[in-house]
Design a protein around this motif. Structure first.
Motif, PDB file in Angstrom:
ATOM      1  N   GLU A 303     -96.536  35.139 -30.604  1.00  0.00           N
ATOM      2  CA  GLU A 303     -97.598  35.769 -29.815  1.00  0.00           C
ATOM      3  C   GLU A 303     -97.048  36.736 -28.775  1.00  0.00           C
ATOM      4  OE1 GLU A 303    -101.170  33.542 -28.606  1.00  0.00           O
ATOM      5  OE2 GLU A 303    -100.154  31.824 -29.514  1.00  0.00           O
ATOM      6  N   VAL A 304     -96.010  36.314 -28.045  1.00  0.00           N
ATOM      7  CA  VAL A 304     -95.429  37.205 -27.036  1.00  0.00           C
ATOM      8  C   VAL A 304     -94.811  38.425 -27.723  1.00  0.00           C
ATOM      9  CG1 VAL A 304     -93.664  37.441 -25.238  1.00  0.00           C
ATOM     10  CG2 VAL A 304     -95.056  35.365 -25.363  1.00  0.00           C
ATOM     11  N   GLY A 305     -94.130  38.187 -28.867  1.00  0.00           N
ATOM     12  CA  GLY A 305     -93.573  39.304 -29.630  1.00  0.00           C
ATOM     13  C   GLY A 305     -94.666  40.308 -29.974  1.00  0.00           C
ATOM     14  N   ALA A 306     -95.774  39.806 -30.502  1.00  0.00           N
ATOM     15  CA  ALA A 306     -96.872  40.685 -30.905  1.00  0.00           C
ATOM     16  C   ALA A 306     -97.388  41.479 -29.702  1.00  0.00           C
ATOM     17  CB  ALA A 306     -97.995  39.860 -31.526  1.00  0.00           C
ATOM     18  N   ALA A 307     -97.527  40.802 -28.541  1.00  0.00           N
ATOM     19  CA  ALA A 307     -98.024  41.492 -27.348  1.00  0.00           C
ATOM     20  C   ALA A 307     -97.071  42.593 -26.907  1.00  0.00           C
ATOM     21  CB  ALA A 307     -98.242  40.481 -26.217  1.00  0.00           C
ATOM     22  N   CYS A 308     -95.797  42.444 -27.268  1.00  0.00           N
ATOM     23  CA  CYS A 308     -94.801  43.455 -26.896  1.00  0.00           C
ATOM     24  C   CYS A 308     -94.513  44.420 -28.050  1.00  0.00           C
ATOM     25  CB  CYS A 308     -93.507  42.786 -26.456  1.00  0.00           C
ATOM     26  SG  CYS A 308     -93.670  41.795 -24.973  1.00  0.00           S
ATOM     27  N   GLY A 309     -95.293  44.339 -29.129  1.00  0.00           N
ATOM     28  CA  GLY A 309     -95.107  45.263 -30.241  1.00  0.00           C
ATOM     29  C   GLY A 309     -93.937  44.913 -31.147  1.00  0.00           C
ATOM     30  N   LEU A 310     -93.534  43.641 -31.127  1.00  0.00           N
ATOM     31  CA  LEU A 310     -92.393  43.203 -31.922  1.00  0.00           C
ATOM     32  C   LEU A 310     -92.902  42.223 -32.982  1.00  0.00           C
ATOM     33  CD1 LEU A 310     -89.185  43.260 -31.916  1.00  0.00           C
ATOM     34  CD2 LEU A 310     -89.330  41.166 -30.574  1.00  0.00           C
ATOM     35  N   SER A 311     -92.532  42.468 -34.247  1.00  0.00           N
ATOM     36  CA  SER A 311     -92.941  41.560 -35.306  1.00  0.00           C
ATOM     37  C   SER A 311     -91.938  40.404 -35.385  1.00  0.00           C
ATOM     38  CB  SER A 311     -92.986  42.337 -36.625  1.00  0.00           C
ATOM     39  OG  SER A 311     -93.306  41.479 -37.681  1.00  0.00           O
ATOM     40  N   VAL A 312     -92.424  39.188 -35.117  1.00  0.00           N
ATOM     41  CA  VAL A 312     -91.530  38.028 -35.055  1.00  0.00           C
ATOM     42  C   VAL A 312     -91.907  37.017 -36.129  1.00  0.00           C
ATOM     43  CG1 VAL A 312     -90.800  36.045 -33.639  1.00  0.00           C
ATOM     44  CG2 VAL A 312     -91.163  38.276 -32.554  1.00  0.00           C
ATOM     45  N   ARG A 313     -90.924  36.533 -36.887  1.00  0.00           N
ATOM     46  CA  ARG A 313     -91.154  35.393 -37.775  1.00  0.00           C
ATOM     47  C   ARG A 313     -90.158  34.307 -37.397  1.00  0.00           C
ATOM     48  NH1 ARG A 313     -90.978  35.529 -44.380  1.00  0.00           N
ATOM     49  NH2 ARG A 313     -92.628  37.063 -44.030  1.00  0.00           N
ATOM     50  N   CYS A 314     -90.619  33.055 -37.375  1.00  0.00           N
ATOM     51  CA  CYS A 314     -89.725  31.939 -37.070  1.00  0.00           C
ATOM     52  C   CYS A 314     -89.544  31.063 -38.301  1.00  0.00           C
ATOM     53  CB  CYS A 314     -90.281  31.079 -35.938  1.00  0.00           C
ATOM     54  SG  CYS A 314     -90.391  31.949 -34.364  1.00  0.00           S
ATOM     55  N   VAL A 315     -88.336  30.497 -38.468  1.00  0.00           N
ATOM     56  CA  VAL A 315     -88.082  29.507 -39.518  1.00  0.00           C
ATOM     57  C   VAL A 315     -87.582  28.260 -38.810  1.00  0.00           C
ATOM     58  CG1 VAL A 315     -87.180  29.341 -41.854  1.00  0.00           C
ATOM     59  CG2 VAL A 315     -86.846  31.446 -40.544  1.00  0.00           C
ATOM     60  N   ILE A 316     -88.270  27.148 -39.026  1.00  0.00           N
ATOM     61  CA  ILE A 316     -87.832  25.887 -38.433  1.00  0.00           C
ATOM     62  C   ILE A 316     -86.908  25.211 -39.438  1.00  0.00           C
ATOM     63  CG2 ILE A 316     -88.597  23.635 -37.584  1.00  0.00           C
ATOM     64  CD1 ILE A 316     -91.201  25.035 -36.684  1.00  0.00           C
ATOM     65  N   THR A 317     -85.641  24.973 -39.053  1.00  0.00           N
ATOM     66  CA  THR A 317     -84.639  24.477 -40.008  1.00  0.00           C
ATOM     67  C   THR A 317     -84.089  23.117 -39.578  1.00  0.00           C
ATOM     68  OG1 THR A 317     -82.886  25.660 -38.834  1.00  0.00           O
ATOM     69  CG2 THR A 317     -83.946  26.829 -40.653  1.00  0.00           C
ATOM     70  N   ASP A 318     -83.360  22.491 -40.487  1.00  0.00           N
ATOM     71  CA  ASP A 318     -82.753  21.178 -40.251  1.00  0.00           C
ATOM     72  C   ASP A 318     -81.616  21.314 -39.240  1.00  0.00           C
ATOM     73  OD1 ASP A 318     -81.464  18.780 -40.311  1.00  0.00           O
ATOM     74  OD2 ASP A 318     -80.954  18.846 -42.437  1.00  0.00           O
ATOM     75  N   GLY A 319     -81.732  20.622 -38.118  1.00  0.00           N
ATOM     76  CA  GLY A 319     -80.698  20.722 -37.083  1.00  0.00           C
ATOM     77  C   GLY A 319     -80.034  19.390 -36.833  1.00  0.00           C
ATOM     78  N   GLN A 320     -79.876  18.587 -37.906  1.00  0.00           N
ATOM     79  CA  GLN A 320     -79.313  17.240 -37.706  1.00  0.00           C
ATOM     80  C   GLN A 320     -77.812  17.233 -37.461  1.00  0.00           C
ATOM     81  OE1 GLN A 320     -80.981  13.725 -39.764  1.00  0.00           O
ATOM     82  NE2 GLN A 320     -81.701  15.296 -41.182  1.00  0.00           N
ATOM     83  N   GLY A 321     -77.113  18.248 -38.024  1.00  0.00           N
ATOM     84  CA  GLY A 321     -75.659  18.206 -37.882  1.00  0.00           C
ATOM     85  C   GLY A 321     -75.067  19.593 -37.854  1.00  0.00           C
ATOM     86  N   PRO A 322     -73.735  19.672 -37.763  1.00  0.00           N
ATOM     87  CA  PRO A 322     -73.076  20.979 -37.742  1.00  0.00           C
ATOM     88  C   PRO A 322     -73.250  21.679 -39.094  1.00  0.00           C
ATOM     89  CG  PRO A 322     -71.460  19.225 -37.947  1.00  0.00           C
ATOM     90  CD  PRO A 322     -72.777  18.559 -37.694  1.00  0.00           C
ATOM     91  N   VAL A 323     -72.971  22.969 -39.135  1.00  0.00           N
ATOM     92  CA  VAL A 323     -73.110  23.761 -40.355  1.00  0.00           C
ATOM     93  C   VAL A 323     -71.761  24.396 -40.652  1.00  0.00           C
ATOM     94  CG1 VAL A 323     -74.315  25.697 -41.429  1.00  0.00           C
ATOM     95  CG2 VAL A 323     -75.531  24.209 -39.832  1.00  0.00           C
ATOM     96  N   GLY A 324     -71.366  24.399 -41.913  1.00  0.00           N
ATOM     97  CA  GLY A 324     -70.050  24.924 -42.271  1.00  0.00           C
ATOM     98  C   GLY A 324     -68.994  23.894 -41.902  1.00  0.00           C
ATOM     99  N   ARG A 325     -67.721  24.292 -41.982  1.00  0.00           N
ATOM    100  CA  ARG A 325     -66.637  23.354 -41.686  1.00  0.00           C
ATOM    101  C   ARG A 325     -65.850  23.730 -40.437  1.00  0.00           C
ATOM    102  NH1 ARG A 325     -65.798  19.354 -45.710  1.00  0.00           N
ATOM    103  NH2 ARG A 325     -67.933  18.969 -46.415  1.00  0.00           N
ATOM    104  N   GLY A 326     -65.885  25.020 -40.083  1.00  0.00           N
ATOM    105  CA  GLY A 326     -65.106  25.467 -38.942  1.00  0.00           C
ATOM    106  C   GLY A 326     -65.938  25.514 -37.669  1.00  0.00           C
ATOM    107  N   ILE A 327     -65.305  25.171 -36.523  1.00  0.00           N
ATOM    108  CA  ILE A 327     -65.955  25.279 -35.214  1.00  0.00           C
ATOM    109  C   ILE A 327     -64.954  25.939 -34.274  1.00  0.00           C
ATOM    110  CG2 ILE A 327     -66.962  23.993 -33.288  1.00  0.00           C
ATOM    111  CD1 ILE A 327     -67.632  21.777 -35.395  1.00  0.00           C
ATOM    112  N   GLY A 328     -65.376  27.007 -33.613  1.00  0.00           N
ATOM    113  CA  GLY A 328     -64.463  27.817 -32.801  1.00  0.00           C
ATOM    114  C   GLY A 328     -64.348  29.184 -33.455  1.00  0.00           C
ATOM    115  N   PRO A 329     -64.003  30.252 -32.704  1.00  0.00           N
ATOM    116  CA  PRO A 329     -64.044  31.623 -33.220  1.00  0.00           C
ATOM    117  C   PRO A 329     -63.317  31.818 -34.552  1.00  0.00           C
ATOM    118  CG  PRO A 329     -63.694  31.676 -30.853  1.00  0.00           C
ATOM    119  CD  PRO A 329     -63.648  30.228 -31.261  1.00  0.00           C
ATOM    120  N   VAL A 330     -62.065  31.458 -34.621  1.00  0.00           N
ATOM    121  CA  VAL A 330     -61.277  31.731 -35.826  1.00  0.00           C
ATOM    122  C   VAL A 330     -61.730  30.850 -36.989  1.00  0.00           C
ATOM    123  CG1 VAL A 330     -58.971  31.441 -36.843  1.00  0.00           C
ATOM    124  CG2 VAL A 330     -59.262  32.693 -34.673  1.00  0.00           C
ATOM    125  N   GLU A 331     -61.959  29.585 -36.725  1.00  0.00           N
ATOM    126  CA  GLU A 331     -62.352  28.666 -37.815  1.00  0.00           C
ATOM    127  C   GLU A 331     -63.724  29.053 -38.385  1.00  0.00           C
ATOM    128  OE1 GLU A 331     -60.336  26.524 -39.343  1.00  0.00           O
ATOM    129  OE2 GLU A 331     -58.844  27.398 -37.987  1.00  0.00           O
TER     130      GLU A 331
END
Lengths: 492, 492
Positions: A303-331
């Motif tokens: 709604e706020v996006g629309a009021a500001c002229g921005l087209s916004v779509r949200c995706v609600i995803t599974d946030g139970q655990g980490p994603v991928g195997r590396g954590i930290g910039p290089v990994e």
């Protein structure tokens, strides 16, 4: 004085300074310090014991930088004029609604560093807890956009962006989504932030791979050449008020919903985006912890996006655990490259998330539906176009860097048999940060197991990388002394 | 470091300190600094440029005092543990009601200096604006009482006290009321504060007349000898949380009603009072600006007092202009002495207010009604018993001091004929403060006209006293450059 006060502007004056006496300055007073045409409002700290020579004052690093003066410069110091917009903050304290003009005045004064930290804290506190109306959040977003620079990509041109609300270590989908979607023809001048509380931001990961500190002219050239960029947004003065508010918000651990929305959307609007996809991971240790909370956030963002002229779509995803195997910039960069290069052992969860987000962006662009978008994204990744496109972007930004190896590696083994029943995102992120991420690029973690995996005693759970023995030991002490990060469930 | 940070505890560490690096300390982190059994939580400022020797840290004056260490002491520094009660502050941010245990935990942590300034600002902001219920204000009052010392005057003994909500320059009734009522047999161990935002507090005025920095034992002795005292309450650790909250409240110019009530009542309860009379002046430039606001405050003060076992009576008085003729410690002391000594030209308005307040206290004590109380107070003042009693108190506190004269005197004349239609209390107070009050005891003002007086051009409006030419000039510049403090209404 060489003192880093974390951006609060401080002026240090002798206790026996005649100016303090005659003007009645006392510690914590707000003073106007000026030099030529430039002036700042700084908090006074009074210094006893003659550490400062007579007739001199000291400045904190932030005050010195903002005033752009060198030692020996003549300064004029007087009581700061009253900040009118503080009356609006008090109005909000007393439960009244603010109009657009009042919110704009507050944000302008914050941007001009006229607010002290406690004044910002008061403003944020009375705006949190759902106390901002939709109109107020919209006005706040607009005021934050106009507080800084705004990129313009030309009339009628569709500019795509993606954002993740965050909280999942390793969830580095942005470089993948940008490579896939820009290979498919979407214009994505992506600017990202460095980590604030996490072990890596997208800008930190990209910094391990190429040059990210681009000015506006460079960004335009890279987008001209490659249709997209993967740059650090910090040097571009987009929504500068946001940075000043976030600093206090983090210190207070206040995640005001209105503030969060204005922060995310103002950066996107200032960057010239027209279409934004927002990933909202939900999980017990993610930033958003419940489905209703995610849905409320989704509806406000749209709604706020629309009021500001921005087209916004949200995706609600599974946030139970980490994603991928590396954590930290290089990994995390290793995971990104593995997915793009379709390497054996590339993390499937990271790839699948990136494809899902890319399919939404394709659907936003052409309206052909998610199925078609998914197929298109998968093909672009699988036939190597995404990898070629990523190389094009990186080449335009100055070429691919070689990823460094950390000096110290420790392998942590499973203490017993079991199934990985849960992984604590917050503590996992903390562990990677204690190991040195993101300040040390190569520091961080590589997970050897994921949620639901069966492990046997002695099998590696993760590798920990650090650049100093002290950081390694400190991280491991945290790992062993706290509650388990990996919950191993025994079956019988 | 000799740096006065206005009570915020700050620890200064080198940027290249190995502890900062290995522990990941960055500017604005909250650190636990300990030495022996004592510990504080301080905010980190990082110092660049080698001003601090290797292996050393600096402390702000407040941190040094609170840790009670000397230079060269070995300190242990680590990340501060999370402050649990901040979860309750966030709960309040999100609009929930706090219970007594939660409020007590917050106040205990504030008292132990575990809150940073921005955390206190967040708490105060979300408690202001009528967001505290009667029960919460009562719990806050109780928690503030238990945060410090509590004087005990013996079971069943009635202890009287008075308080003024404030805002009227020169309104120094306290020494008069204490002298009259204690001459009439009421026990009044009066402890007062120094000025916070005004040109003089009762403790500043009494400090010009006698010794006010008494410990608990001295106060007991003086009250034993004279039935009353007129001491400074600051060294007694009564409701110490209040002092820490007020510091931030003043800086934010937030007068939260719940906070005000808890502040006033907690000090009285901690001082052992059982019966308190509260003067609420109402006027356009007084602290309380309207009759309804005064009545709401009155009802809350009485109810919270009752819930805490304190008998409270409020008197709503005329707060249109200053009271008496002197403003500033010494000048107010002159007025007090003139009234007690029944001198010619003693300010009648100050005397009448003191008699009115004294009559209420007598009525609270014996229930004989206000008429009887007025007559009793008038007699005690007129026959010299009040003056004798004042001398007895002062003698017990160490004897009467001679009032000094200021070095510089300026007489400001009326620019034209007219009637004094209004006097701006706030600007008048500011003028006296710019002249040097209360830091310079003899600095301040002596009014030559009052509300409703006819003046002719060239007649003196006031005398201004200061101890330096700079302060005099600065005050006069303020007087001439701002809107008129005295509104002269022409009649035709």
């Amino acid at each position: 004085m060489g003192i880093d006060t974390h951006q609060e502007l401080v002026v240090y004056m002798r206790d026996d300074c005649h100016l303090c006496r005659s003007e009645g300055f006392v510690a914590s007073n707000r003073l106007n310090v000026s030099c030529g045409g430039r002036s700042i409002i700084a908090v006074l700290n009074v210094v006893y014991g003659g550490h400062i020579p007579h007739g001199h004052v000291g400045l904190s690093i932030s005050a010195l930088e903002r005033l752009r003066v060198r030692p020996g410069t003549l300064l004029t110091i007087k009581h700061a004029p009253p900040i009118r917009s503080l009356a609006s903050v008090r109005k909000k304290v007393f439960g009244h609604t603010l109009n657009g003009r009042e919110i704009e005045a507050i944000i302008n004064d914050v941007t001009a560093h006229r607010y002290s930290d406690i004044e910002i804290a008061a403003f944020l506190s009375v705006c949190a807890g759902g106390r901002l109306s939709l109109t107020e959040i919209t006005d706040l977003t607009r005021a934050m956009v106009t507080s800084g620079e705004r990129l313009d990509w030309g009339d009628g041109r569709r500019i795509y962006d993606k954002h993740c609300i965050g909280g999942l270590p390793g969830n580095r989908t942005t470089p993948l989504v940008v490579a896939i979607c820009s290979a498919g023809g979407l214009v994505m001048p992506k600017t990202s932030s460095r980590a604030i509380t996490s072990p890596a931001g997208t800008a930190d990961t990209m910094d391990a791979l190429t040059h990210v500190d681009l000015g506006v002219a460079d960004i335009r050239r890279v987008v001209e050449e490659a249709g997209a960029c993967l740059a650090w947004g910090g040097s571009m003065n987009l929504s500068p008020a946001d940075d000043l508010l976030i600093r206090i918000e983090r210190a207070l651990e206040l995640d005001g919903e209105g503030q969060l929305i204005a922060s995310v959307l103002s950066k996107k609007i200032a960057a010239g985006s027209t279409h934004v996809l927002i990933d909202i991971p939900v999980g017990p240790t993610a930033k958003v912890r419940s489905q209703p909370e995610a849905e409320r956030l989704q509806s406000l963002l749209v709604e706020v996006g629309a009021a500001c002229g921005l087209s916004v779509r949200c995706v609600i995803t599974d946030g139970q655990g980490p994603v991928g195997r590396g954590i930290g910039p290089v990994e995390e960069a290793r995971d990104v490259l593995a997915v793009l290069q379709r390497a054996d052992g590339a993390p499937a969860d990271l790839r699948d998330r990136a494809l899902e987000l890319a399919s939404h962006l394709f659907d936003m662009a052409d309206g052909q539906g998610l199925e078609a978008g998914r197929e298109r994204a998968r093909l672009i990744l699988e036939d190597g176009r995404a990898w070629a496109q990523f190389q094009r972007i990186v080449a335009a930004q100055g070429g691919l860097k070689t990823l460094p190896r950390a000096l110290y590696t420790h392998e942590e083994l499973a203490p017993r048999d079991g199934t990985v029943g849960a992984i604590d995102n917050r503590r996992l992120a903390k562990l990677a940060k204690l190991a040195g991420a993101p300040a040390s690029k190569a520091a961080g973690l590589r997970l050897c197991v994921g949620l639901g995996d069966q492990v046997t005693a002695g099998q590696p759970l993760f590798q920990l990388f650090s650049e100093s023995a002290g950081e390694r030991d400190y991280a491991l002490e945290y790992y062993t002394s706290e509650q388990p990060i990996f919950s191993l469930v025994s079956e019988r």
